[in-house]
Design a protein around this motif. Structure first.
Motif, PDB file in Angstrom:
ATOM      1  N   CYS A  42      -2.449  -3.184 -10.492  1.00 54.73           N
ATOM      2  CA  CYS A  42      -1.400  -2.542  -9.718  1.00 54.73           C
ATOM      3  C   CYS A  42      -1.082  -1.226 -10.668  1.00 54.73           C
ATOM      4  O   CYS A  42      -0.745  -0.213 -10.077  1.00 54.73           O
ATOM      5  N   GLU A  43      -0.801  -1.492 -11.801  1.00 54.70           N
ATOM      6  CA  GLU A  43      -0.438  -0.227 -12.763  1.00 54.70           C
ATOM      7  C   GLU A  43      -1.571   0.771 -12.582  1.00 54.70           C
ATOM      8  O   GLU A  43      -1.335   1.955 -12.492  1.00 54.70           O
ATOM      9  N   TYR A  44      -2.943   0.631 -12.541  1.00 53.14           N
ATOM     10  CA  TYR A  44      -3.895   1.546 -12.511  1.00 53.14           C
ATOM     11  C   TYR A  44      -3.661   2.150 -11.070  1.00 53.14           C
ATOM     12  O   TYR A  44      -3.874   3.510 -11.007  1.00 53.14           O
ATOM     13  N   PRO A  86      -0.751  -0.353  -3.612  1.00 58.34           N
ATOM     14  CA  PRO A  86      -0.077  -1.369  -4.508  1.00 58.34           C
ATOM     15  C   PRO A  86       0.622  -2.260  -3.784  1.00 58.34           C
ATOM     16  O   PRO A  86       1.111  -2.178  -2.663  1.00 58.34           O
ATOM     17  N   ALA A  93      -1.099  -7.483 -12.200  1.00 58.17           N
ATOM     18  CA  ALA A  93      -0.117  -6.199 -12.924  1.00 58.17           C
ATOM     19  C   ALA A  93      -0.952  -5.169 -13.463  1.00 58.17           C
ATOM     20  O   ALA A  93      -0.640  -3.952 -13.052  1.00 58.17           O
ATOM     21  N   ALA A  94      -1.939  -5.400 -14.218  1.00 61.74           N
ATOM     22  CA  ALA A  94      -2.870  -4.255 -14.694  1.00 61.74           C
ATOM     23  C   ALA A  94      -3.499  -3.504 -13.582  1.00 61.74           C
ATOM     24  O   ALA A  94      -3.774  -2.373 -13.663  1.00 61.74           O
ATOM     25  N   GLU A  96      -1.163   2.393  -9.458  1.00 65.80           N
ATOM     26  CA  GLU A  96      -0.015   3.474  -9.163  1.00 65.80           C
ATOM     27  C   GLU A  96      -0.200   4.770  -9.937  1.00 65.80           C
ATOM     28  O   GLU A  96       0.318   5.817  -9.553  1.00 65.80           O
ATOM     29  N   ARG A  97      -0.878   4.741 -11.095  1.00 63.52           N
ATOM     30  CA  ARG A  97      -1.388   5.920 -11.616  1.00 63.52           C
ATOM     31  C   ARG A  97      -2.306   6.908 -11.124  1.00 63.52           C
ATOM     32  O   ARG A  97      -2.221   7.910 -10.948  1.00 63.52           O
ATOM     33  N   GLN A 104       1.900 -11.529 -10.303  1.00 64.42           N
ATOM     34  CA  GLN A 104       1.749 -10.890 -11.477  1.00 64.42           C
ATOM     35  C   GLN A 104       0.977 -11.649 -12.569  1.00 64.42           C
ATOM     36  O   GLN A 104       0.263 -11.287 -13.378  1.00 64.42           O
TER      37      GLN A 104
END
Length: 70
Positions: A62-64, A6, A59-60, A66-67, A16
């Motif tokens: 990066c969130e994916y 990320p 942002a979406a 990170e998960r 973002q």
């Protein structure tokens, strides 16, 4: 599949608001079109539709990522 890290906090704040087209999101994640649309359909990656264009925010993505690392 390549390992994607990320973005750092300072890079993320600048990025973002950026919306990626589907081909850009594919390149960013290093996955295929069918896989990306499957992730969008399952809710694993958020996306928006503007007119006829489907877009994915930084942002979406990066969130994916990170998960995946959790």
């Amino acid at each position: 599949m390549p390992v994607i890290k990320p973005m750092k906090e300072d890079q993320m704040s600048k990025q973002q608001a950026r919306l990626h087209t589907i081909p850009e999101a594919l390149d960013r994640l290093g996955i295929g079109r069918t896989t990306l649309f499957g992730l969008i359909k399952s809710g694993a990656i958020r996306s928006v539709t503007i007119g006829k264009r489907r877009l994915v925010s930084e942002a979406a993505l990066c969130e994916y990522i990170e998960r995946l690392e959790a």
